[in-house]
Design a protein around this motif. Sequence first.
Motif, PDB file in Angstrom:
ATOM      1  N   VAL A  41     -85.529 -55.567 -73.047  1.00  0.00           N
ATOM      2  CA  VAL A  41     -84.284 -54.554 -72.980  1.00  0.00           C
ATOM      3  C   VAL A  41     -84.762 -53.567 -73.099  1.00  0.00           C
ATOM      4  O   VAL A  41     -84.841 -52.211 -72.072  1.00  0.00           O
ATOM      5  N   GLU A  42     -86.002 -53.418 -73.468  1.00  0.00           N
ATOM      6  CA  GLU A  42     -86.913 -51.769 -73.987  1.00  0.00           C
ATOM      7  C   GLU A  42     -87.316 -51.466 -72.823  1.00  0.00           C
ATOM      8  O   GLU A  42     -87.506 -50.692 -72.460  1.00  0.00           O
ATOM      9  N   ALA A  43     -88.016 -52.328 -71.770  1.00  0.00           N
ATOM     10  CA  ALA A  43     -88.943 -52.128 -70.878  1.00  0.00           C
ATOM     11  C   ALA A  43     -87.696 -51.497 -69.840  1.00  0.00           C
ATOM     12  O   ALA A  43     -88.218 -50.964 -69.275  1.00  0.00           O
ATOM     13  N   VAL A  44     -86.427 -52.068 -69.558  1.00  0.00           N
ATOM     14  CA  VAL A  44     -85.635 -51.655 -68.719  1.00  0.00           C
ATOM     15  C   VAL A  44     -85.474 -50.462 -69.033  1.00  0.00           C
ATOM     16  O   VAL A  44     -85.478 -49.505 -67.969  1.00  0.00           O
ATOM     17  N   LEU A  45     -84.719 -50.029 -70.142  1.00  0.00           N
ATOM     18  CA  LEU A  45     -84.230 -49.230 -70.310  1.00  0.00           C
ATOM     19  C   LEU A  45     -85.719 -47.356 -70.390  1.00  0.00           C
ATOM     20  O   LEU A  45     -85.529 -46.227 -70.153  1.00  0.00           O
ATOM     21  N   ALA A  46     -87.059 -48.663 -70.746  1.00  0.00           N
ATOM     22  CA  ALA A  46     -88.157 -47.389 -70.159  1.00  0.00           C
ATOM     23  C   ALA A  46     -88.460 -47.364 -69.109  1.00  0.00           C
ATOM     24  O   ALA A  46     -89.383 -46.488 -68.590  1.00  0.00           O
ATOM     25  N   GLY A  47     -87.994 -47.891 -67.969  1.00  0.00           N
ATOM     26  CA  GLY A  47     -88.029 -47.626 -66.711  1.00  0.00           C
ATOM     27  C   GLY A  47     -89.668 -48.311 -66.190  1.00  0.00           C
ATOM     28  O   GLY A  47     -89.695 -48.361 -64.943  1.00  0.00           O
ATOM     29  N   GLU A  48     -89.999 -49.343 -66.338  1.00  0.00           N
ATOM     30  CA  GLU A  48     -91.149 -50.810 -66.464  1.00  0.00           C
ATOM     31  C   GLU A  48     -90.712 -50.841 -64.778  1.00  0.00           C
ATOM     32  O   GLU A  48     -89.673 -51.001 -64.630  1.00  0.00           O
ATOM     33  N   PRO A  49     -91.390 -50.811 -63.657  1.00  0.00           N
ATOM     34  CA  PRO A  49     -91.632 -51.553 -62.926  1.00  0.00           C
ATOM     35  C   PRO A  49     -91.127 -53.068 -62.528  1.00  0.00           C
ATOM     36  O   PRO A  49     -91.004 -53.629 -64.000  1.00  0.00           O
ATOM     37  N   ALA A  50     -89.966 -53.526 -61.394  1.00  0.00           N
ATOM     38  CA  ALA A  50     -89.588 -54.255 -61.770  1.00  0.00           C
ATOM     39  C   ALA A  50     -89.656 -55.970 -62.097  1.00  0.00           C
ATOM     40  O   ALA A  50     -89.867 -56.379 -62.420  1.00  0.00           O
TER      41      ALA A  50
END
Length: 217
Positions: free
Chosen positions: A8-17
């Motif tokens: 969740v935190e990675a997705v919301l931080a805009g990490e690469p797919a």
Amino acid sequence: SREYVSWVEAVLAGEPAKENARLAATFTRQSMDVQLFAEPESWEAALRAKVGAGASARLLSTYSRPWKTKGVASPHDLPDDEMDFSERYGGGKEAKRWSRVWNFVPRGDDYTWFVSAHPAGLIAKDPLCEVGCPYAVRGFDYDYIGVLWLDDLVWRGNRWEVNPLKVHESGHSTVTNAARREAKDRRIGPAIAELRTRVAQAYRIVFTRGMKGVYVW
């Protein structure tokens, strides 16, 4: 599920797919049931099936809609188009509308009506009849959460973009107003960046209230 929270935190931080996919592979449907729904009918039906089987559940959203029904004595009796959430979906002649009110707080009371399903409230009979905000549920957990993701935070190109006109959290009013001025000038300044961070944090809160599953429309 610690692995789920990391995702969740990675997705919301805009990490690469690619990185998000790697993190997603670390939690399974046995540890965390995450599903996406394109329309509200199947979304709500899936949640009601869990409630029918004895699970606890709530609908949650960020502050993407104004609290129009605040102070209204009987918000559930309002016409659909006067409720806080009155979302059209589908298209053309087949277009439909899904409506709900924000978490009802009687005068002189607090959010415990929503959180613990006060027996005098409608949510005691139907746990999916209202939408809770991040402030109301922070620190509380349910078996399943239905997240209503609207248009305050959207993915465009390769980054998250916040829409200041769709942020209605009163506690963010100073930052939100500054971000709206920046948006009017067509520039991304410090206020928009700060507001994007705060809205992402609101999504982080609602996405981590479910212990067994999170269903997203």
